[in-house]
Scaffold this motif. Sequence first.
Motif, PDB file in Angstrom:
ATOM      1  N   THR A 124     -40.340  -9.416  73.527  1.00  0.00           N
ATOM      2  CA  THR A 124     -41.096  -8.783  74.619  1.00  0.00           C
ATOM      3  C   THR A 124     -40.565  -9.226  75.976  1.00  0.00           C
ATOM      4  O   THR A 124     -40.327  -8.400  76.870  1.00  0.00           O
ATOM      5  CB  THR A 124     -42.598  -9.108  74.506  1.00  0.00           C
ATOM      6  OG1 THR A 124     -43.075  -8.671  73.228  1.00  0.00           O
ATOM      7  CG2 THR A 124     -43.390  -8.426  75.607  1.00  0.00           C
ATOM      8  N   ALA A 167     -46.676 -14.058  79.741  1.00  0.00           N
ATOM      9  CA  ALA A 167     -45.226 -14.123  79.545  1.00  0.00           C
ATOM     10  C   ALA A 167     -44.746 -15.571  79.616  1.00  0.00           C
ATOM     11  O   ALA A 167     -45.374 -16.424  80.242  1.00  0.00           O
ATOM     12  CB  ALA A 167     -44.521 -13.287  80.616  1.00  0.00           C
ATOM     13  N   THR A 201     -39.082  -6.979  79.379  1.00  0.00           N
ATOM     14  CA  THR A 201     -40.205  -6.839  80.322  1.00  0.00           C
ATOM     15  C   THR A 201     -39.677  -6.715  81.750  1.00  0.00           C
ATOM     16  O   THR A 201     -38.640  -7.288  82.099  1.00  0.00           O
ATOM     17  CB  THR A 201     -41.157  -8.047  80.177  1.00  0.00           C
ATOM     18  OG1 THR A 201     -41.895  -7.913  78.961  1.00  0.00           O
ATOM     19  CG2 THR A 201     -42.136  -8.146  81.335  1.00  0.00           C
ATOM     20  N   THR A 205     -47.802  -6.082  70.857  1.00  0.00           N
ATOM     21  CA  THR A 205     -47.222  -6.434  72.156  1.00  0.00           C
ATOM     22  C   THR A 205     -45.751  -6.076  72.189  1.00  0.00           C
ATOM     23  O   THR A 205     -45.263  -5.392  73.097  1.00  0.00           O
ATOM     24  CB  THR A 205     -47.413  -7.945  72.410  1.00  0.00           C
ATOM     25  OG1 THR A 205     -48.800  -8.264  72.285  1.00  0.00           O
ATOM     26  CG2 THR A 205     -46.907  -8.348  73.773  1.00  0.00           C
ATOM     27  N   HIS A 240     -45.933  -7.910  81.196  1.00  0.00           N
ATOM     28  CA  HIS A 240     -46.366  -8.771  80.095  1.00  0.00           C
ATOM     29  C   HIS A 240     -47.286  -9.867  80.635  1.00  0.00           C
ATOM     30  O   HIS A 240     -46.873 -10.691  81.451  1.00  0.00           O
ATOM     31  CB  HIS A 240     -45.149  -9.399  79.397  1.00  0.00           C
ATOM     32  CG  HIS A 240     -45.510 -10.227  78.202  1.00  0.00           C
ATOM     33  ND1 HIS A 240     -44.641 -11.161  77.657  1.00  0.00           N
ATOM     34  CD2 HIS A 240     -46.635 -10.272  77.438  1.00  0.00           C
ATOM     35  CE1 HIS A 240     -45.224 -11.739  76.609  1.00  0.00           C
ATOM     36  NE2 HIS A 240     -46.426 -11.211  76.467  1.00  0.00           N
ATOM     37  N   ALA A 283     -44.029  -2.560  73.930  1.00  0.00           N
ATOM     38  CA  ALA A 283     -43.063  -2.808  75.008  1.00  0.00           C
ATOM     39  C   ALA A 283     -41.749  -2.083  74.713  1.00  0.00           C
ATOM     40  O   ALA A 283     -41.134  -1.482  75.604  1.00  0.00           O
ATOM     41  CB  ALA A 283     -42.827  -4.312  75.158  1.00  0.00           C
TER      42      ALA A 283
END
Length: 370
Positions: free
Chosen positions: A142, A124, A146, A105, A121, A109
């Motif tokens: 992440t 999230a 994002t 993940t 995401h 990203a």
Amino acid sequence: MYTITIIAGARPNFMKIAPIIHAIKDAQERGAQLQYRLVHTGQHYDTNMSGSFFEQLQIPEPHVNLECTGGTQAEQTASILVAFEKELLKKPSDLVLVVGDVTSTMACALVAQKLHTKVAHVEAGIRSDDWTMPEEINRLVTDSITNYFFTTSELANANLLKNGVDPNTIFYVGNTMIDTLLKHRPSFKPPALWEQLGLEPQRYMVMTLHRPANVDEESQLKAMIDEIITHSKDLPLIFPVHPRTAKILERLNIKYSRLHCVSPLSYLEFNYLVEHAKAVITDSGGITEEASVMGVPCMTLRDNTERPETITLGTNELVGTNPKHIKPFMDILFKDDWKEGKPIPMWDGKTSKRIVEVLLELHSNGYHED
């Protein structure tokens, strides 16, 4: 044509992306100019992820497997960065969609943003506030890079807002894992061990342990299992166990006639066991979600959780990692006084449809070109 690259790195990721792909296909049938490419990073090698795994859950086979298996956290991250960069350069996309909190993940990203590709995401904003968990670091990194945030709860929204995320980029849609659960619940089936062990509904418990703090420290693992056995009356304990953990159990000489260490089960078989169990004992976040939706008492052997809605609304309780804390919860369970869960908002099986609707709206508004 709006192109989306979807990332999956571990078995639970496929449970989360499967309904999104189904929703994309539904949109395509309605004429949406939308296409996807499914990339499996290969982060977790799982012998259960055969062709039948994809067929059973109606999950399409990945377009590519990057085969980034094994190694340390750093080695695996580096391997995924290199492999996915080559993949995205070869097959450019308008958007990279990542799910959950595994290393894939975070790494994918990062690659996407460096190649000026937008990132969405799914899941999230969830937080355990425990930086000893690799997953927490993955979530934080992440979410810091994002563009579009799909959340499972109001608390996740609040976490993102606290970090300065633009509220116009947060979309409270629900939980795609529950989309999969509700779709396949009518197809749950008993594993072979159901008859072999003579199991009956409400007359056994299911246990899963995988976090290093619980399974790698031998004295801790032994103390946990001893306490669970001591306070679980005469009920069989079904423990689908990773081979590495099985070796530790063997070394510790943990052998009880009621403790049944079995190989990992398929999704449909495992959830059949959960649905009919007296209770589940786990250190997994995803299982707490599934148990809550199915109304099954759940004890989490962790000191924190990134899914507090399973406690405030669901059937989950945070027991902690002190083995001595297990008895009071077992006492409540066997008095038939366990709390009843309430419906968790937006966990209704329609999350993936909402996600695809948002993606199409973002595309039509030209957000992906900003």
